[in-house]
Design an enzyme around this catalytic site. Structure first.
Site, PDB file in Angstrom:
ATOM      1  N   MET A   1       0.951  -1.225   0.147  1.00  0.00           N
ATOM      2  CA  MET A   1      -0.083   0.058  -0.173  1.00  0.00           C
ATOM      3  C   MET A   1       0.927   1.275   0.139  1.00  0.00           C
ATOM      4  O   MET A   1       1.046   1.729   1.119  1.00  0.00           O
ATOM      5  CB  MET A   1      -0.877  -0.016   1.359  1.00  0.00           C
ATOM      6  CG  MET A   1      -1.641   1.391   1.300  1.00  0.00           C
ATOM      7  SD  MET A   1      -2.836   1.641   0.137  1.00  0.00           S
ATOM      8  CE  MET A   1      -2.559   3.299  -0.044  1.00  0.00           C
ATOM      9  N   PRO A   2       1.407   1.622  -1.170  1.00  0.00           N
ATOM     10  CA  PRO A   2       2.154   2.806  -1.259  1.00  0.00           C
ATOM     11  C   PRO A   2       1.462   4.093  -1.267  1.00  0.00           C
ATOM     12  O   PRO A   2      -0.032   4.006  -1.869  1.00  0.00           O
ATOM     13  CB  PRO A   2       2.936   2.698  -2.312  1.00  0.00           C
ATOM     14  CG  PRO A   2       2.399   1.909  -3.179  1.00  0.00           C
ATOM     15  CD  PRO A   2       1.166   0.632  -2.451  1.00  0.00           C
ATOM     16  N   LEU A   3       1.740   5.112  -0.609  1.00  0.00           N
ATOM     17  CA  LEU A   3       1.169   6.756  -1.071  1.00  0.00           C
ATOM     18  C   LEU A   3       2.279   7.259  -1.450  1.00  0.00           C
ATOM     19  O   LEU A   3       3.488   7.397  -0.756  1.00  0.00           O
ATOM     20  CB  LEU A   3       0.587   7.200   0.312  1.00  0.00           C
ATOM     21  CG  LEU A   3       0.112   8.573   0.362  1.00  0.00           C
ATOM     22  CD1 LEU A   3      -0.949   8.777  -0.604  1.00  0.00           C
ATOM     23  CD2 LEU A   3      -0.222   8.948   1.843  1.00  0.00           C
TER      24      LEU A   3
END
Length: 126
Positions: A1-3
């Site tokens: 889950m990259p931001l």
């Protein structure tokens, strides 16, 4: 889950900014096993007075086309995966929108899985 937060100098057209997002997401998908629908990116544009960088630090030749890319992601990848990611980002951004590799500055901030809430007030990965 990259931001991901991408910062660049103001004035580039929408197509240019979207090409950065698209090439970046492709690199994440190919090298970090990020699903196609896991695409969370913030782009900010900055006037020259608010966008400082050293044009020659560590032997680079940076220009005003420099982009800062800060990725916040789970701390689950190996050093080798990170190296491959950094290389692939620079490679794909070189293809579209045509950034020079010296103008691609990437920072990876790793966090524990329990540090995410993706909505509804839940810690989905905890």
């Amino acid at each position: 889950m990259p931001l991901t937060h991408i910062a660049l100098r103001a004035g580039k057209p929408e197509g240019y900014r979207q090409a950065i997002c698209n090439s970046f997401h492709r690199a994440m998908h190919e090298t970090f096993n990020v699903p196609e629908d896991n695409d969370f990116v913030i782009i900010t544009e900055h006037e020259a007075a608010n966008f400082r960088y050293d044009p020659a630090y560590l032997g680079m030749v940076r220009s005003d086309d420099l982009v800062f890319i800060q990725i916040t992601a789970n701390n689950t990848r190996t050093v080798e995966q990170k190296k491959v990611l950094f290389h692939r980002i620079a490679e794909l951004l070189g293809e579209d929108p045509g950034l020079r590799s010296d103008d691609v500055f990437v920072s990876l901030v790793e966090v524990e899985k329990e540090n995410w809430s993706l909505g509804r007030g839940f810690a989905q990965y905890a």
